[in-house]
Design an enzyme around this catalytic site. Sequence first.
Site, mmCIF file in Angstrom:
data_model
loop_
_atom_site.group_PDB
_atom_site.id
_atom_site.type_symbol
_atom_site.label_atom_id
_atom_site.label_comp_id
_atom_site.label_asym_id
_atom_site.label_seq_id
_atom_site.Cartn_x
_atom_site.Cartn_y
_atom_site.Cartn_z
ATOM 1 N N ARG A 22 0.808 -1.214 0.000
ATOM 2 C CA ARG A 22 0.000 0.000 0.000
ATOM 3 C C ARG A 22 0.849 1.276 0.000
ATOM 4 O O ARG A 22 0.424 2.317 -0.439
ATOM 5 C CB ARG A 22 -0.883 -0.026 1.246
ATOM 6 C CG ARG A 22 -2.236 0.574 1.024
ATOM 7 C CD ARG A 22 -3.155 0.263 2.132
ATOM 8 N NE ARG A 22 -2.479 0.162 3.426
ATOM 9 C CZ ARG A 22 -3.089 -0.201 4.545
ATOM 10 N NH1 ARG A 22 -4.357 -0.514 4.527
ATOM 11 N NH2 ARG A 22 -2.437 -0.272 5.681
ATOM 12 N N LYS B 116 3.590 -18.617 7.836
ATOM 13 C CA LYS B 116 2.952 -18.977 9.083
ATOM 14 C C LYS B 116 2.471 -17.719 9.806
ATOM 15 O O LYS B 116 2.979 -16.650 9.486
ATOM 16 C CB LYS B 116 3.891 -19.799 9.954
ATOM 17 C CG LYS B 116 5.117 -18.999 10.432
ATOM 18 C CD LYS B 116 5.838 -19.732 11.480
ATOM 19 C CE LYS B 116 5.424 -19.305 12.841
ATOM 20 N NZ LYS B 116 6.143 -18.140 13.373
ATOM 21 N N HIS C 118 10.215 -21.990 8.047
ATOM 22 C CA HIS C 118 11.604 -21.741 7.657
ATOM 23 C C HIS C 118 12.597 -22.670 8.364
ATOM 24 O O HIS C 118 13.709 -22.854 7.902
ATOM 25 C CB HIS C 118 11.977 -20.259 7.815
ATOM 26 C CG HIS C 118 12.307 -19.845 9.216
ATOM 27 N ND1 HIS C 118 11.353 -19.553 10.151
ATOM 28 C CD2 HIS C 118 13.484 -19.688 9.845
ATOM 29 C CE1 HIS C 118 11.939 -19.213 11.284
ATOM 30 N NE2 HIS C 118 13.237 -19.286 11.133
ATOM 31 N N LYS D 238 16.562 -24.861 7.136
ATOM 32 C CA LYS D 238 17.884 -24.750 7.764
ATOM 33 C C LYS D 238 18.697 -25.982 7.389
ATOM 34 O O LYS D 238 18.201 -27.105 7.454
ATOM 35 C CB LYS D 238 17.757 -24.638 9.289
ATOM 36 C CG LYS D 238 17.180 -23.298 9.742
ATOM 37 C CD LYS D 238 17.115 -23.219 11.253
ATOM 38 C CE LYS D 238 16.312 -22.029 11.725
ATOM 39 N NZ LYS D 238 17.029 -20.768 11.740
ATOM 40 N N GLU E 134 15.666 -18.297 22.577
ATOM 41 C CA GLU E 134 16.059 -17.025 21.959
ATOM 42 C C GLU E 134 16.404 -16.020 23.055
ATOM 43 O O GLU E 134 15.864 -16.084 24.154
ATOM 44 C CB GLU E 134 14.902 -16.462 21.138
ATOM 45 C CG GLU E 134 14.492 -17.347 19.983
ATOM 46 C CD GLU E 134 13.421 -16.675 19.145
ATOM 47 O OE1 GLU E 134 13.799 -15.964 18.205
ATOM 48 O OE2 GLU E 134 12.235 -16.835 19.454
ATOM 49 N N ASP F 55 3.593 -19.714 18.056
ATOM 50 C CA ASP F 55 4.659 -19.104 17.262
ATOM 51 C C ASP F 55 5.775 -20.103 16.949
ATOM 52 O O ASP F 55 6.350 -20.077 15.866
ATOM 53 C CB ASP F 55 5.225 -17.903 18.049
ATOM 54 C CG ASP F 55 6.196 -17.067 17.229
ATOM 55 O OD1 ASP F 55 5.876 -16.777 16.058
ATOM 56 O OD2 ASP F 55 7.265 -16.709 17.746
ATOM 57 N N HIS G 68 7.597 -25.013 14.086
ATOM 58 C CA HIS G 68 9.023 -25.351 14.026
ATOM 59 C C HIS G 68 9.378 -26.563 14.902
ATOM 60 O O HIS G 68 10.024 -27.501 14.466
ATOM 61 C CB HIS G 68 9.887 -24.173 14.484
ATOM 62 C CG HIS G 68 9.592 -22.882 13.768
ATOM 63 N ND1 HIS G 68 9.270 -22.822 12.438
ATOM 64 C CD2 HIS G 68 9.586 -21.595 14.201
ATOM 65 C CE1 HIS G 68 9.079 -21.561 12.074
ATOM 66 N NE2 HIS G 68 9.249 -20.795 13.135
ATOM 67 N N LYS H 281 11.473 -16.652 24.748
ATOM 68 C CA LYS H 281 12.174 -15.399 24.453
ATOM 69 C C LYS H 281 12.937 -14.993 25.708
ATOM 70 O O LYS H 281 12.578 -15.385 26.824
ATOM 71 C CB LYS H 281 11.169 -14.293 24.117
ATOM 72 C CG LYS H 281 10.234 -14.615 22.947
ATOM 73 C CD LYS H 281 10.835 -14.230 21.627
ATOM 74 C CE LYS H 281 9.881 -14.457 20.487
ATOM 75 N NZ LYS H 281 10.548 -14.522 19.186
HETATM 76 C C1 BG6 Z 1 9.754 -17.215 13.697
HETATM 77 C C2 BG6 Z 1 9.016 -16.692 14.906
HETATM 78 O O1 BG6 Z 1 8.967 -18.144 13.005
HETATM 79 O O2 BG6 Z 1 10.950 -17.837 14.125
HETATM 80 C C3 BG6 Z 1 9.884 -15.727 15.680
HETATM 81 O O3 BG6 Z 1 7.830 -16.046 14.483
HETATM 82 C C4 BG6 Z 1 11.206 -16.359 16.027
HETATM 83 O O4 BG6 Z 1 9.232 -15.308 16.867
HETATM 84 C C5 BG6 Z 1 11.848 -16.965 14.787
HETATM 85 O O5 BG6 Z 1 12.042 -15.356 16.569
HETATM 86 C C6 BG6 Z 1 13.079 -17.758 15.157
HETATM 87 O O6 BG6 Z 1 13.739 -18.111 13.988
HETATM 88 P P1 BG6 Z 1 15.303 -18.380 14.000
HETATM 89 O O7 BG6 Z 1 15.594 -18.815 12.601
HETATM 90 O O8 BG6 Z 1 15.951 -17.083 14.389
HETATM 91 O O9 BG6 Z 1 15.537 -19.446 15.011
#
Ligand code: BG6
Length: 522
Positions: free
Chosen positions: A66, A171, A201, A205, A239, A259, A264, A364
């Site tokens: 936009r 996602k 994702h 990896k 994280e 999340d 994952h 986190k």
């Molecule tokens: C994402 C989450 O899918 O993966 C994030 O939405 C998270 O909250 C991230 O930080 C972590 O990815 P990676 O590749 O940094 O481990």
Amino acid sequence: MQETESVHEIEMPAIPQPTFRVRDPLTITIFGASGDLTQRKLMPAIFTMFAQGFLPAETAIVGFARRDYTDESFRALMGDALKKFGRNKPSDEQLADFLRHVFYYRGDIEDKNAFKDYATKIADASKFPANHLYYLSIKPELFETVLARMHDAGLIGHARQEHWTRVVIEKPFGHDLASAVELNHTVRKFLDESQVYRIDHYLGKETVQNILSFRFANAIFEPLFNNHLVDHIQITAAETVGMESGRGAYYDATGALRDMVQNHILQLLCLVTMEPPASLTADAIRNEKLKVLQSIVPPRPDQVGRIAVRGQYSGGLMDGVRVAGYREEERIDPRSMTETYAALKLNLQNWRWVGVPVFVRTGKRLARRVSEIVIHFKTPPLQLFQTVECVGDMCDLTHSKPNQIVFRIQPDEGIALKFSAKRPVLQVQVENVSMNFSYSQTWQKDLPEAYERLLLDVMRGDSTLFTRSDEVEAAWRIVDPVLQAWRENLNVPMAAYAPESWGPAESLALIKGHDEGWRRPV
Ligand code: BG6
């Protein structure tokens, strides 16, 4: 020596190498192109593939959003993003070469005329090749609208047409089982399953892909993966970040379970526990992953208190710097009941794994950024040896430690096998030592970014590393009762934890009795 020389004299026929180059000219459209993902991940990945010669010269990349950009100002923005977030710093020449392929379309995805207008814009196949990759980097609640509008504007071609249409969906895919089922239903109205790429994702990896190679390309490890030898499995995705700017609103409506765990972490669990696939085709692998998810019996909401822990980080020091608590973060409800830490104990009810709990945790603001899977083996039937263990100056003799296989997903990517070896002292004592495989030491090169691999696979039409509709639903079936119990506060308190810790103390009880509890990755 003689032998080696004679081998060299024989001329070996060339082994055909599969080519990963994309042959089809294509147009990549990113819906929601002004978002963070485009700058941080998508453009850098597309650029790297382009610079490495994987993409055809006839590639067009269009950002659809936009905001008020022109082709020129969007190119300038993307150029800055590539300099900032690219894996390798691009030269000016490389940048100019790449950015000629980048365009911008200013349009509102909530306006159906925009799609019709966009279809007219890209109808010129000499400029915008007729194979289309659409990337939905948009709010999940808009998936349905956008797919319907794409369909009405004629942007989605038939699966068996001469030119292909593929749609990548970011996602979260749904926010619970019911919404995921509904979304799959909508997706099926407009697309064939072969045109849908639900991205996770983690599957892109390098180290995650290596789990299957480690297990099934070697004869010696696979026989160890079962309930005769394994005591339990731990999967950690920790994280150090809190709420990066602008993320609060999404995260507060999502939480750690949705999340990270639903997608994952459950995908990691599948790869490390699945049966050998009959082949490496997308469906053969996804069938086996699905069976794992189906073997996990979802807890009843009233059982959740025994198998799940949730927590929220409080304010405190992180690396010596004061950081805000979760409820004080930007765009977070000060009374939020969203978890930033989740730990679960899961049981697979299948022949191979029954009786082996899988403990998973994510959070986190934890002590380190580390993702790993650890297979903890049982102790030998008879403990003949002792080991010396020291805490500070105090040393003690204890039993030898159980073996472990550690998959280091990130950082310091690699695999370690931990075992006992005799110490070089006169007494017969063993010590826990490690055989280590490290990507950086073995190949001394940067690992490709997950998005590079995944986008390349979409362009090549390989959906192996993407989740199928039934897998997504099976994963929601596992986490749904936990979400329900947490929502209804069924004996699952929200535990606070300090930043730079390993999560709430309550998580220790979950794993009690298994070795020394949660592993502290070093
Ligand atoms: C994402 C989450 O899918 O993966 C994030 O939405 C998270 O909250 C991230 O930080 C972590 O990815 P990676 O590749 O940094 O481990």
